[in-house]
Design a protein around this motif. Structure first.
Motif, PDB file in Angstrom:
ATOM      1  N   VAL A 169      39.069  47.868  36.545  1.00 48.33           N
ATOM      2  CA  VAL A 169      39.143  47.464  37.951  1.00 48.33           C
ATOM      3  C   VAL A 169      37.742  47.390  38.549  1.00 48.33           C
ATOM      4  N   ARG A 170      36.911  48.364  38.222  1.00 45.73           N
ATOM      5  CA  ARG A 170      35.533  48.356  38.736  1.00 45.73           C
ATOM      6  C   ARG A 170      34.779  47.125  38.249  1.00 45.73           C
ATOM      7  N   LEU A 171      34.953  46.784  36.978  1.00 46.85           N
ATOM      8  CA  LEU A 171      34.286  45.613  36.428  1.00 46.85           C
ATOM      9  C   LEU A 171      34.829  44.321  37.039  1.00 46.85           C
ATOM     10  N   PHE A 172      36.150  44.287  37.308  1.00 46.12           N
ATOM     11  CA  PHE A 172      36.720  43.112  37.962  1.00 46.12           C
ATOM     12  C   PHE A 172      36.122  42.936  39.356  1.00 46.12           C
ATOM     13  N   ARG A 173      36.013  44.016  40.099  1.00 41.06           N
ATOM     14  CA  ARG A 173      35.418  43.927  41.439  1.00 41.06           C
ATOM     15  C   ARG A 173      33.981  43.427  41.369  1.00 41.06           C
ATOM     16  N   HIS A 174      33.256  43.911  40.381  1.00 39.31           N
ATOM     17  CA  HIS A 174      31.877  43.437  40.216  1.00 39.31           C
ATOM     18  C   HIS A 174      31.859  41.947  39.868  1.00 39.31           C
ATOM     19  N   SER A 175      32.797  41.510  39.032  1.00 35.86           N
ATOM     20  CA  SER A 175      32.826  40.101  38.630  1.00 35.86           C
ATOM     21  C   SER A 175      33.061  39.169  39.817  1.00 35.86           C
ATOM     22  N   GLN A 176      33.767  39.658  40.835  1.00 38.26           N
ATOM     23  CA  GLN A 176      34.069  38.810  41.981  1.00 38.26           C
ATOM     24  C   GLN A 176      32.881  38.643  42.927  1.00 38.26           C
ATOM     25  N   THR A 177      31.767  39.266  42.613  1.00 37.37           N
ATOM     26  CA  THR A 177      30.523  39.010  43.347  1.00 37.37           C
ATOM     27  C   THR A 177      29.709  37.898  42.682  1.00 37.37           C
ATOM     28  N   ILE A 178      30.163  37.436  41.525  1.00 41.27           N
ATOM     29  CA  ILE A 178      29.479  36.370  40.787  1.00 41.27           C
ATOM     30  C   ILE A 178      30.215  35.058  41.064  1.00 41.27           C
ATOM     31  N   PRO A 179      29.577  34.055  41.669  1.00 42.30           N
ATOM     32  CA  PRO A 179      30.274  32.840  42.108  1.00 42.30           C
ATOM     33  C   PRO A 179      31.114  32.164  41.029  1.00 42.30           C
ATOM     34  N   GLU A 180      30.576  32.014  39.811  1.00 43.05           N
ATOM     35  CA  GLU A 180      31.319  31.285  38.784  1.00 43.05           C
ATOM     36  C   GLU A 180      32.521  32.046  38.234  1.00 43.05           C
ATOM     37  N   LEU A 181      32.657  33.328  38.592  1.00 39.99           N
ATOM     38  CA  LEU A 181      33.792  34.123  38.127  1.00 39.99           C
ATOM     39  C   LEU A 181      34.794  34.421  39.243  1.00 39.99           C
ATOM     40  N   GLN A 182      34.558  33.932  40.442  1.00 36.10           N
ATOM     41  CA  GLN A 182      35.439  34.225  41.566  1.00 36.10           C
ATOM     42  C   GLN A 182      36.757  33.462  41.438  1.00 36.10           C
ATOM     43  N   VAL A 183      37.848  34.167  41.626  1.00 37.29           N
ATOM     44  CA  VAL A 183      39.179  33.603  41.438  1.00 37.29           C
ATOM     45  C   VAL A 183      39.681  32.880  42.686  1.00 37.29           C
ATOM     46  N   ILE A 184      39.455  33.466  43.861  1.00 36.65           N
ATOM     47  CA  ILE A 184      40.042  32.946  45.106  1.00 36.65           C
ATOM     48  C   ILE A 184      39.678  31.485  45.373  1.00 36.65           C
ATOM     49  N   PRO A 185      38.414  31.079  45.284  1.00 40.32           N
ATOM     50  CA  PRO A 185      38.104  29.667  45.532  1.00 40.32           C
ATOM     51  C   PRO A 185      38.841  28.710  44.605  1.00 40.32           C
ATOM     52  N   VAL A 186      38.998  29.089  43.346  1.00 40.31           N
ATOM     53  CA  VAL A 186      39.688  28.218  42.386  1.00 40.31           C
ATOM     54  C   VAL A 186      41.156  28.036  42.784  1.00 40.31           C
ATOM     55  N   LEU A 187      41.793  29.103  43.259  1.00 44.29           N
ATOM     56  CA  LEU A 187      43.195  29.001  43.666  1.00 44.29           C
ATOM     57  C   LEU A 187      43.379  28.031  44.812  1.00 44.29           C
ATOM     58  N   PHE A 188      42.519  28.130  45.823  1.00 46.01           N
ATOM     59  CA  PHE A 188      42.695  27.314  47.025  1.00 46.01           C
ATOM     60  C   PHE A 188      42.099  25.912  46.889  1.00 46.01           C
ATOM     61  N   GLN A 189      41.209  25.713  45.969  1.00 47.69           N
ATOM     62  CA  GLN A 189      40.644  24.381  45.768  1.00 47.69           C
ATOM     63  C   GLN A 189      41.467  23.546  44.793  1.00 47.69           C
ATOM     64  N   ASN A 190      42.410  24.165  44.115  1.00 46.57           N
ATOM     65  CA  ASN A 190      43.210  23.458  43.126  1.00 46.57           C
ATOM     66  C   ASN A 190      44.702  23.577  43.429  1.00 46.57           C
ATOM     67  N   THR A 191      45.349  24.635  42.945  1.00 42.39           N
ATOM     68  CA  THR A 191      46.799  24.749  43.091  1.00 42.39           C
ATOM     69  C   THR A 191      47.254  24.830  44.544  1.00 42.39           C
ATOM     70  N   LEU A 192      46.568  25.622  45.362  1.00 39.08           N
ATOM     71  CA  LEU A 192      47.016  25.847  46.737  1.00 39.08           C
ATOM     72  C   LEU A 192      46.370  24.883  47.729  1.00 39.08           C
ATOM     73  N   SER A 193      45.736  23.841  47.233  1.00 43.19           N
ATOM     74  CA  SER A 193      45.141  22.854  48.127  1.00 43.19           C
ATOM     75  C   SER A 193      46.242  22.014  48.762  1.00 43.19           C
ATOM     76  N   SER A 194      45.957  21.513  49.956  1.00 49.90           N
ATOM     77  CA  SER A 194      46.941  20.698  50.661  1.00 49.90           C
ATOM     78  C   SER A 194      47.081  19.346  49.972  1.00 49.90           C
ATOM     79  N   PRO A 195      48.305  18.792  49.902  1.00 54.11           N
ATOM     80  CA  PRO A 195      48.489  17.483  49.260  1.00 54.11           C
ATOM     81  C   PRO A 195      47.642  16.388  49.884  1.00 54.11           C
TER      82      PRO A 195
END
Length: 306
Positions: free
Chosen positions: A92-118
């Motif tokens: 969990v600690r390593l995952f939290r650290h990974s989310q400070t690295i732009p290319e490893l961030q999960v949230i932007p990928v979710l909203f820019q792809n699957t959860l993007s508006s049609p």
């Protein structure tokens, strides 16, 4: 002819280098063991970090794909990854650290792809098909893909509160409230869970929920007898968790939720909802979930006999 070396057993000088055996003490042995232990720990941490980054890169690569089946595969991989991470504090600690690295961030990928508006995807015409300059086309997200993305969002927010703050930059609450209105049962159920994870201890997301009239949307589904019963029960659970969480927090943007509940359901039903929301935090997780389901059923039955 060379003379034979005299054996030390016979009392003469020892053969070979003649160096005495190294001396040892408990202090030096303990120091050596500490060095070895630190080295093993460091190597284990590096190996774990490589596994974390590899799993993230693999899942995110597919989650960015143009085709839904590839994005679905990537999201399933991310869910498995989050489930494995939750079993270890170090992970969990390593995952939290990974989310400070732009290319490893999960949230932007979710909203820019699957959860993007049609409407964010371009409309395709024959000119695009037969033209010289091709247009990039993304296949639309299915309900299954959306539900998986919402599960990933929920897991990220529960493990790292900053993910909820990051999601707010993508207007997450507005996106999820729209999903709650437009998608099928599978996506709706995941959406309600994701909404809770976004609003836990996040006043800015609670404010967005209030401004998007999210409570009214949930109430409409709960009161609609044509909606699948399981989704209506899920809405009841959502209300009970939400009310129980903001109880006593006067500075919460949705502290007025009790008055809103009265207006939406009537005073009698609102009193039942308020009482049912206090199902107890002293129970273990399994008992708490069972109690929550029982109370949600009571709320639904009270609406049906009004």
């Amino acid at each position: 002819m060379n003379p034979k070396p005299i054996s030390p057993v016979s009392g003469g000088e020892p053969s070979g280098s003649g160096l005495p055996p190294p001396s040892s003490s408990p202090e030096t042995d303990a120091a050596a063991e500490a060095v070895v232990s630190d080295l093993v720990t460091s190597l284990g941490r590096r190996r774990l970090y490589r596994e974390v980054t590899l799993a993230l890169r693999s899942g995110l690569r597919d989650a960015r794909a143009d085709f839904s089946f590839l994005r679905t595969r990537g999201l399933r991989g991310l869910i498995k990854f989050l489930q494995s991470v939750a079993c270890s504090d170090e992970s969990v600690r390593l995952f939290r650290h990974s989310q400070t690295i732009p290319e490893l961030q999960v949230i932007p990928v979710l909203f820019q792809n699957t959860l993007s508006s049609p409407k964010d995807n371009p409309s395709v015409t024959l000119d695009h098909v037969f033209g010289v300059d091709p247009v990039k086309i993304n296949s639309p997200a299915t309900d299954n893909e959306v539900s998986l993305a919402l599960r990933v969002l929920e897991g990220c927010c529960l493990m790292y509160s900053r993910c909820a703050s990051q999601a707010q930059k993508f207007k997450a609450i507005k996106v999820l409230v729209n999903i709650l209105s437009a998608r099928g049962a599978l996506a709706r159920a995941a959406c309600l869970d994701a909404l809770i994870s976004l609003m836990l201890d996040s006043s800015i997301n609670q404010k967005d929920f209030d401004e998007c009239h999210g409570l009214e949307r949930v109430a409409d589904i709960l009161k609609d007898e044509d909606v699948d019963e399981n989704i209506r029960l899920k809405c009841g659970e959502f209300l009970l968790i939400l009310i129980g969480h903001v109880h006593g927090k006067e500075n919460s943007p949705i502290a007025h939720i009790h008055e809103d509940i009265k207006q939406l359901f009537g005073e009698k039903c609102a009193s039942l909802i308020w009482a049912a929301s206090q199902f107890g935090s002293t129970l273990d997780p399994d008992q708490r979930q069972t109690a929550l389901q029982i109370q949600a059923r009571r709320v639904l039955e009270s609406l049906e006999i009004q």
